[in-house]
Scaffold this active site. Sequence first.
Site, PDB file in Angstrom:
ATOM      1  N   ASN A  16       0.961  -1.228  -0.020  1.00 58.46           N
ATOM      2  CA  ASN A  16      -0.019   0.100   0.011  1.00 58.46           C
ATOM      3  C   ASN A  16       0.940   1.193  -0.034  1.00 58.46           C
ATOM      4  O   ASN A  16       1.597   1.707   0.874  1.00 58.46           O
ATOM      5  CB  ASN A  16      -0.945  -0.085   1.163  1.00 58.46           C
ATOM      6  CG  ASN A  16      -1.675   1.292   1.395  1.00 58.46           C
ATOM      7  OD1 ASN A  16      -1.757   2.112   0.660  1.00 58.46           O
ATOM      8  ND2 ASN A  16      -2.455   1.416   2.520  1.00 58.46           N
ATOM      9  N   TRP A  17       0.881   1.819  -1.080  1.00 57.04           N
ATOM     10  CA  TRP A  17       2.150   3.084  -1.451  1.00 57.04           C
ATOM     11  C   TRP A  17       1.324   4.167  -0.563  1.00 57.04           C
ATOM     12  O   TRP A  17       2.189   5.252  -0.595  1.00 57.04           O
ATOM     13  CB  TRP A  17       2.021   3.167  -2.870  1.00 57.04           C
ATOM     14  CG  TRP A  17       2.946   2.403  -3.416  1.00 57.04           C
ATOM     15  CD1 TRP A  17       3.540   1.194  -3.007  1.00 57.04           C
ATOM     16  CD2 TRP A  17       3.488   2.212  -4.853  1.00 57.04           C
ATOM     17  NE1 TRP A  17       4.337   0.604  -4.118  1.00 57.04           N
ATOM     18  CE2 TRP A  17       4.261   1.230  -5.045  1.00 57.04           C
ATOM     19  CE3 TRP A  17       3.237   3.239  -5.783  1.00 57.04           C
ATOM     20  CZ2 TRP A  17       4.964   1.033  -6.293  1.00 57.04           C
ATOM     21  CZ3 TRP A  17       3.934   3.140  -7.055  1.00 57.04           C
ATOM     22  CH2 TRP A  17       4.733   2.030  -7.236  1.00 57.04           C
ATOM     23  N   LYS A  18       0.061   4.155  -0.125  1.00 60.01           N
ATOM     24  CA  LYS A  18      -0.343   5.340   0.444  1.00 60.01           C
ATOM     25  C   LYS A  18      -0.177   6.739  -0.506  1.00 60.01           C
ATOM     26  O   LYS A  18      -0.312   6.535  -1.771  1.00 60.01           O
ATOM     27  CB  LYS A  18      -0.183   5.782   1.833  1.00 60.01           C
ATOM     28  CG  LYS A  18      -0.022   4.348   2.680  1.00 60.01           C
ATOM     29  CD  LYS A  18       0.283   4.879   4.130  1.00 60.01           C
ATOM     30  CE  LYS A  18       0.047   3.127   4.799  1.00 60.01           C
ATOM     31  NZ  LYS A  18       0.176   3.235   6.085  1.00 60.01           N
ATOM     32  N   HIS A 115      -9.597   1.221   5.649  1.00 58.41           N
ATOM     33  CA  HIS A 115      -8.177   1.472   6.174  1.00 58.41           C
ATOM     34  C   HIS A 115      -8.282   2.497   7.229  1.00 58.41           C
ATOM     35  O   HIS A 115      -9.282   3.313   7.275  1.00 58.41           O
ATOM     36  CB  HIS A 115      -7.312   1.945   5.009  1.00 58.41           C
ATOM     37  CG  HIS A 115      -5.897   1.877   5.528  1.00 58.41           C
ATOM     38  ND1 HIS A 115      -5.130   2.819   6.264  1.00 58.41           N
ATOM     39  CD2 HIS A 115      -4.711   1.071   5.422  1.00 58.41           C
ATOM     40  CE1 HIS A 115      -3.857   2.577   6.444  1.00 58.41           C
ATOM     41  NE2 HIS A 115      -3.799   1.377   5.982  1.00 58.41           N
ATOM     42  N   GLU A 117      -6.591   4.998   8.330  1.00 58.11           N
ATOM     43  CA  GLU A 117      -6.477   6.352   7.576  1.00 58.11           C
ATOM     44  C   GLU A 117      -7.598   6.851   7.200  1.00 58.11           C
ATOM     45  O   GLU A 117      -7.570   8.102   7.243  1.00 58.11           O
ATOM     46  CB  GLU A 117      -5.090   6.294   6.942  1.00 58.11           C
ATOM     47  CG  GLU A 117      -3.991   6.207   7.545  1.00 58.11           C
ATOM     48  CD  GLU A 117      -2.651   5.681   6.837  1.00 58.11           C
ATOM     49  OE1 GLU A 117      -2.731   5.817   5.682  1.00 58.11           O
ATOM     50  OE2 GLU A 117      -1.705   5.189   7.397  1.00 58.11           O
ATOM     51  N   GLU A 184      -5.140  -4.731  10.951  1.00 54.33           N
ATOM     52  CA  GLU A 184      -3.939  -3.908  10.920  1.00 54.33           C
ATOM     53  C   GLU A 184      -4.356  -2.775  12.387  1.00 54.33           C
ATOM     54  O   GLU A 184      -5.301  -1.999  12.313  1.00 54.33           O
ATOM     55  CB  GLU A 184      -3.955  -2.698   9.923  1.00 54.33           C
ATOM     56  CG  GLU A 184      -3.714  -3.246   8.651  1.00 54.33           C
ATOM     57  CD  GLU A 184      -3.326  -2.366   7.596  1.00 54.33           C
ATOM     58  OE1 GLU A 184      -2.223  -2.652   6.839  1.00 54.33           O
ATOM     59  OE2 GLU A 184      -3.755  -1.073   7.390  1.00 54.33           O
ATOM     60  N   GLY A 190       2.706   2.615  10.782  1.00 56.72           N
ATOM     61  CA  GLY A 190       3.655   3.563  10.664  1.00 56.72           C
ATOM     62  C   GLY A 190       4.506   4.125  11.838  1.00 56.72           C
ATOM     63  O   GLY A 190       4.969   5.282  11.811  1.00 56.72           O
ATOM     64  N   SER A 228       3.794  -1.881  10.152  1.00 57.23           N
ATOM     65  CA  SER A 228       5.324  -1.837  10.338  1.00 57.23           C
ATOM     66  C   SER A 228       6.025  -3.253   9.928  1.00 57.23           C
ATOM     67  O   SER A 228       6.864  -3.507  10.635  1.00 57.23           O
ATOM     68  CB  SER A 228       5.732  -1.600  11.612  1.00 57.23           C
ATOM     69  OG  SER A 228       5.189  -0.147  12.057  1.00 57.23           O
ATOM     70  N   GLY A 249       2.990  -1.017   4.168  1.00 58.17           N
ATOM     71  CA  GLY A 249       3.213   0.223   4.107  1.00 58.17           C
ATOM     72  C   GLY A 249       4.505   0.897   3.544  1.00 58.17           C
ATOM     73  O   GLY A 249       5.064   0.623   2.450  1.00 58.17           O
ATOM     74  N   GLY A 250       5.087   1.477   4.509  1.00 53.95           N
ATOM     75  CA  GLY A 250       6.338   1.955   4.277  1.00 53.95           C
ATOM     76  C   GLY A 250       7.414   1.281   3.565  1.00 53.95           C
ATOM     77  O   GLY A 250       7.976   1.627   2.526  1.00 53.95           O
TER      78      GLY A 250
END
Length: 273
Positions: A16-18, A115, A117, A184, A190, A228, A249-250
Amino acid sequence: MPSPEAANRPKIIAGNWKLNPPRARGLELFGEVARRVADTPAPKFYGPGGIPDVWILPPSPFLGMFHELTRGGGVPARIGIGAQDISPSDFGAHTGETGGGLLFDFGCGIALTGHSERREAGETDAIIAIKTLAADRAGIIPLLCVGESEAERDSGDMLAVVERQLAAVVGVLPTDRPLWIAYEPVWAIGTGRTATPEQVVEVHRSIRDSLTRGGRDGARTPILYGGSVKAANAVSLLAEAEIDGALVGGASLDADSFLAIVEAAGLGVSTGG
Ligand code: 13P
């Protein structure tokens, strides 16, 4: 003890590149992942004909470009592209929205719903359920994200919160329609604080039981963990039969890190750069 069938669930890794990265870097990253993921057939366990097991979920402006690249034949069929969000509406006067019909046309095989966010931005369980139905209507597999906050874990409400988030969708989506889940925990997203394999397994088992109680085939539902996930912790997480993959993610923004996670899942990666 996992059932023999559970042990056979293929792993799935989704990046997930966000809201990252800029255009040139995104093209480069996608190209590198496409070049280095082994070109072996997609597994058939989760659906007829083979369903990709490595997914890239970029910001929507990339979707058209990546769709053309995948149609051009230079991308292994095991790599799928997906959306980070989906409109509740299919088409029409909905400024700023992107609906399932277009996402499907531009090659999306999965779409995130729920999600954290987006929940933090105001999406309720009811909206998330409507979006999940919109994905299904468009022929896109919804990847429903659930997870508790740190306060909810500390107060002992964790499983009840996850159950509530699940029930909102399981109560409306017909049981024969595909549904994938990502657990999640909000406190792990993150933050560099990964949940331990034991913590993840506890919640995944509870999710699988809830799905089964809701009339779904819990044993054949992929449940991914996100929060993470890095190359260093992926091996121990993905060694668990209960953990069917990772939503990253990251670490999905760096080809080496992402591909190390793909490799930790036992999916082939070429060593060449
Ligand atoms: P991080 O891997 O950056 O913690 O993000 C997880 C996530 O939110 C994936 O959807």
